[in-house]
Design a protein around this motif. Structure first.
Motif, short mmCIF file in Angstrom:
data_model
loop_
_atom_site.label_atom_id
_atom_site.label_comp_id
_atom_site.label_asym_id
_atom_site.label_seq_id
_atom_site.Cartn_x
_atom_site.Cartn_y
_atom_site.Cartn_z
N ARG A 228 0.84 -1.19 0.00
CA ARG A 228 0.00 0.00 0.00
C ARG A 228 0.88 1.25 0.00
O ARG A 228 1.82 1.36 0.80
CB ARG A 228 -0.97 0.00 1.18
CG ARG A 228 -1.99 -1.13 1.08
CD ARG A 228 -3.12 -0.98 2.07
NE ARG A 228 -3.98 0.16 1.79
CZ ARG A 228 -4.92 0.16 0.85
NH1 ARG A 228 -5.12 -0.91 0.09
NH2 ARG A 228 -5.67 1.24 0.67
N GLY A 234 -3.60 0.55 -2.76
CA GLY A 234 -2.93 -0.69 -3.09
C GLY A 234 -2.18 -0.62 -4.41
O GLY A 234 -2.56 0.12 -5.33
N ARG A 262 -8.79 -6.47 3.64
CA ARG A 262 -7.40 -6.66 3.21
C ARG A 262 -6.93 -8.09 3.48
O ARG A 262 -5.86 -8.50 3.02
CB ARG A 262 -6.47 -5.67 3.93
CG ARG A 262 -6.76 -4.21 3.63
CD ARG A 262 -5.60 -3.31 4.06
NE ARG A 262 -5.23 -3.49 5.45
CZ ARG A 262 -5.73 -2.80 6.47
NH1 ARG A 262 -6.67 -1.89 6.23
NH2 ARG A 262 -5.32 -3.01 7.70
N ASN A 275 0.46 -2.53 5.08
CA ASN A 275 -0.78 -3.24 4.77
C ASN A 275 -1.02 -4.32 5.82
O ASN A 275 -0.93 -5.52 5.55
CB ASN A 275 -0.65 -3.86 3.36
CG ASN A 275 -1.89 -4.60 2.92
OD1 ASN A 275 -2.98 -4.37 3.43
ND2 ASN A 275 -1.72 -5.49 1.95
#
Length: 288
Positions: A228, A234, A262, A275
Motif C-alpha cells: 500500500r 494498493g 485486506r 498493509n
C-alpha cells in the motif's frame, strides 16, 4: 610518498542507517505478523429495527497462515468484539501450501462465538478438494453458502437475507456472467424489499452486485493491494491489476455497498508493506 587515509563515516551516519533499517523492519513485521481491527457502519432504512447495532465480523484470505498458538491473536480479538455473525469470504486455505487441518483450528476456536457463514475463494477451487473442505467446515457447524441464501429472523416480521456464491473459477463462464447467475439463484426466493447481504470473494465484480441490487457485499481477494502506497492505495491485486480500485475499505454505488477486507494471509507474494492484516467489523444501523 604521501598516503591518503580513508575517512570513516561519522557515527551519526551509522546511527541513522541503523535507525532506518530498524524502522523498516518494524513496519514489515507489523504488516505481516500482527492483526488489526477495522470498523465500519452501514446505515439503511431497509435494515429492520431488530437488526440495529447487529455486529458482523469478517475474516478473509487466511491462506493457511497462523497468528499465534491456535490462531490466538485472531481468536482473542474476535471474542472481544462479541459479534452476532462471522463471515469467512474465501481463500481460507492456500492451494500452494495446502494445510486444511491448520486452518480448521481457527474454526474450532470460533465455532461457539457466533454463527459462521462461509463462501469459497479461488484457492479452494484450485485444490480440487472442495467436497472435503465443505464437509470439514460443516462438521464444525459452519454454514457453507453455495449459491444460496438463508433468511434470518430475530423477531416476527424482522428478517434479513444472508447469501453466498461460489467463486466464478468453478464455472466455465466469464466471471461476470457466472457471478450474475449465482446471485440470481441464491436470492431467487428472497423478497425484493428484504435487506440482502452477499458473501462473494471477488471485489472486482462490484458492478454486478450493484446491478443485482444487493444491499451489502463482503469480499476479499485483493489482499489490500499487497503493497500500500500512503495517500494512493494498493499497488496490485488479482483480477484488477495495477492500482486496483477495490483493494480495501467500503465503497458505494447506487445504494449498494461493498466492504473489501485486506485479509489476513499472503499467497504468491509472501510479504505485505504498509498493509497490516485485518479483521473487519461491520455494524448495521437502522436509519432513524
Amino acid at each position: 610518498m604521501e598516503t591518503t587515509k580513508l575517512k570513516k563515516p561519522p557515527r551519526r551516519k551509522w546511527f541513522f542507517i541503523l535507525l532506518i533499517i530498524g524502522l523498516l523492519s518494524f513496519v514489515i513485521y507489523k504488516g505481516n505478523a500482527t492483526v488489526g481491527v477495522t470498523r465500519y457502519e452501514i446505515v439503511s432504512d431497509k435494515i429492520p429495527d431488530a437488526y440495529d447495532t447487529y455486529r458482523i465480523v469478517q475474516i478473509s484470505d487466511l491462506h493457511d497462515a497462523e497468528f499465534g498458538d491456535n490462531h490466538s491473536e485472531v481468536v482473542n480479538r474476535v471474542k472481544m468484539i462479541t459479534p452476532q455473525a462471522i463471515f469467512i469470504t474465501g481463500d481460507f486455505i492456500d492451494s500452494n501450501r495446502y494445510n486444511l487441518e491448520q486452518s480448521l483450528i481457527l474454526i474450532e476456536e470460533l465455532q461457539f462465538v457466533a454463527p459462521i457463514y462461509y463462501v469459497t475463494g479461488n484457492h479452494e477451487i484450485a485444490t480440487q478438494d472442495m467436497e472435503r473442505i465443505h464437509e470439514a467446515l460443516e462438521d464444525l457447524g459452519v454454514r457453507v453458502l453455495s449459491d444460496e441464501a438463508d433468511v434470518i429472523t430475530l423477531f416476527p416480521d424482522s428478517s434479513i437475507a444472508i447469501g453466498g456464491i461460489e467463486d466464478p473459477l468453478a464455472s466455465g463462464l466469464e466471471d461476470d456472467e457466472a457471478v450474475k447467475l449465482s446471485i440470481e439463484k441464491a436470492f431467487e426466493n428472497v423478497p425484493d424489499d428484504m435487506f440482502k447481504i452477499l458473501l462473494s470473494h471477488r471485489p472486482e465484480q462490484f458492478n454486478v452486485y450493484a446491478e443485482q441490487e444487493i444491499d451489502l457485499t463482503f469480499s476479499g481477494h485483493a489482499h489490500g493491494g499487497q503493497f500500500r502506497i500512503p495517500g494512493i492505495g494498493g499497488l496490485i491485486s488479482p483480477g484488477q491489476g495495477w492500482f486496483p480500485k477495490y483493494s480495501s475499505g467500503i465503497h458505494e454505488k447506487n445504494g449498494s455497498h461493498l466492504v473489501v477486507s485486506r485479509g489476513l494471509g499472503n499467497s504468491i507474494i509472501p510479504v505485505r508493506l504498509f498493509n497490516q492484516p485485518e479483521i473487519v467489523v461491520v455494524t448495521l444501523r437502522k436509519t432513524e
